[in-house]
Design a protein around this motif. Structure first.
Motif: not given
Length: 84
Positions: A45-74
């Motif tokens: 996961a990473t969180v980055e600032p945006t020009r809008n002071t009430v929002q941030v840009w988020v990137r998150v991925q949850i994965a397991t070795p057996m299944t690979g990616p389970l959930l991704t949000y950007t």
């Protein structure tokens, strides 16, 4: 994730906050049982600032070795001030 506890180290780099997963354990009745790395769900996961002071840009991925990616949000995430 309920009884699953993930621990992270945080790193700030040029305005971006990076979450580095340290370990994963199962907590039952107060007992902490480590999960071997090859079975552990991984969170990237990473969180980055945006020009809008009430929002941030988020990137998150949850994965397991057996299944690979389970959930991704950007995308944006709104910041709410604490409510009294």
């Amino acid at each position: 994730f309920g009884a699953l506890r993930l621990t992270f180290a945080l790193e700030a780099d040029a305005g971006t906050l990076r979450f580095h997963q340290r370990d994963c354990c199962l907590v039952v009745a107060g007992l902490r049982m480590p999960i071997p790395a090859d079975l552990t769900p991984r969170v990237d996961a990473t969180v980055e600032p945006t020009r809008n002071t009430v929002q941030v840009w988020v990137r998150v991925q949850i994965a397991t070795p057996m299944t690979g990616p389970l959930l991704t949000y950007t995308g944006p995430m709104s910041i709410e001030k604490d409510r009294p």
